[in-house]
Enzyme design. Structure first.
Site, short mmCIF file in Angstrom:
data_model
loop_
_atom_site.label_atom_id
_atom_site.label_comp_id
_atom_site.label_asym_id
_atom_site.label_seq_id
_atom_site.Cartn_x
_atom_site.Cartn_y
_atom_site.Cartn_z
CB SER A 47 -0.96 -0.33 1.63
OG SER A 47 -1.63 0.96 0.90
CG ASP A 166 -5.09 -1.91 1.57
OD1 ASP A 166 -3.90 -2.50 1.62
OD2 ASP A 166 -5.40 -1.85 2.52
#
Length: 281
Positions: A47, A166
């Protein structure tokens, strides 16, 4: 390119995500750049940690600081009322478009240095982690996929024919993966103070409802605390043949996932620099 098994390397740098908490890692990596500390055989980013690493490897100090303290604090990016109206809470599309246009990461420069960057994404259909090597060609889409926080961002970018989200959902701190890839000297930059343990979602029924169309992703969200805490256990008690260096924010670190207070962000950045200075290199 999906990476499985060992790639015959010894030293790794892992950077956790955490949205605005990434300001701490931005400080760490900017100090690493200043002192030319780059002894790693490969890096793994998750991320916001992946965007931090990409800018660092592309020799662009200060970029992550600017993205977090400027672009990410602008109204078009974070807008909770917009979310309740059916839009994105975190508009990754807007953030990527404007930063690619105004301060792009130099993908060519990234590929010229010898340290490969592997970016963690989560397969929406299976809930499993993918570890994909960043290239000049896939860089922007790959980073976007790793940062696409489910629910807060309503789309799923496509990578290698898969819808992704994510990377932190499936593997927030890929220290075990780094070990499986051959690393025995691992440096980990976390975005939470020492001793933090993740708790399971309190409203699991709501997560499952919001992710009703992607049940495997919902289950991965339910298991996220377990996989996160397993990584912390590995860090605290590594195998005998593995050394782990951990860089963590101090207990007074005040930055949360969506903090936009400029003073708190700047302090968090300086705390990252200070923590990097304490690392014995």
């Amino acid at each position: 390119m999906l990476i499985e098994g060992s790639i015959g390397v010894k030293s790794a740098l892992i950077v956790e995500g955490g949205a605005m908490r990434g300001i701490f890692a931005a400080g760490v990596l900017d100090h690493f750049f200043e002192i030319e500390h780059r002894p790693f055989d490969f890096c793994i980013g998750v991320s916001a940690g992946s965007t931090n690493l990409a800018a660092w490897l592309a020799n662009q100090p200060g970029r992550s600081h600017r993205v977090i303290t400027d672009y990410s604090c602008r109204k078009p990016f974070i807008d909770l009322p917009r979310f309740f109206r059916g839009g994105h809470w975190l508009d990754i599309d807007w953030l990527w478009d404007i930063t690619i246009d105004e301060i792009p990461i130099d993908g060519w420069e990234l590929e010229q240095q010898p340290i490969p960057l592997f970016v963690v994404t989560t397969n929406v259909a299976t809930g499993e982690a993918h570890y994909i090597e960043a290239t000049e060609q896939n860089l922007n889409q790959l980073l976007k996929a790793s940062c696409a926080v489910p629910i807060a961002y309503r789309h799923y970018p496509e990578m290698d024919g898969f819808h992704m989200t994510d990377g932190g959902v499936a593997d927030s701190i890929p220290v075990i993966k780094a070990y499986e890839m051959g690393a025995r000297d691992i440096t980990v930059v976390l975005s939470r103070p020492h001793g933090y343990r993740k708790k399971a979602p309190k409203i699991q029924w709501l997560v499952r409802k919001l992710l009703n169309d992607t049940p495997c992703l919902a289950e991965a969200m339910m298991k996220r605390a377990d996989t996160y805490n397993q990584a912390i256990d590995f860090i605290d008690n590594p195998p005998e043949d593995c050394r782990i260096n951990v860089i963590v924010p101090p207990v007074e670190f005040e930055v949360g996932r969506v903090t936009t207070n400029s003073q708190k962000l700047q302090k968090g950045y300086e705390q990252g620099i200070a923590a990097a200075k304490r690392l014995k290199v």
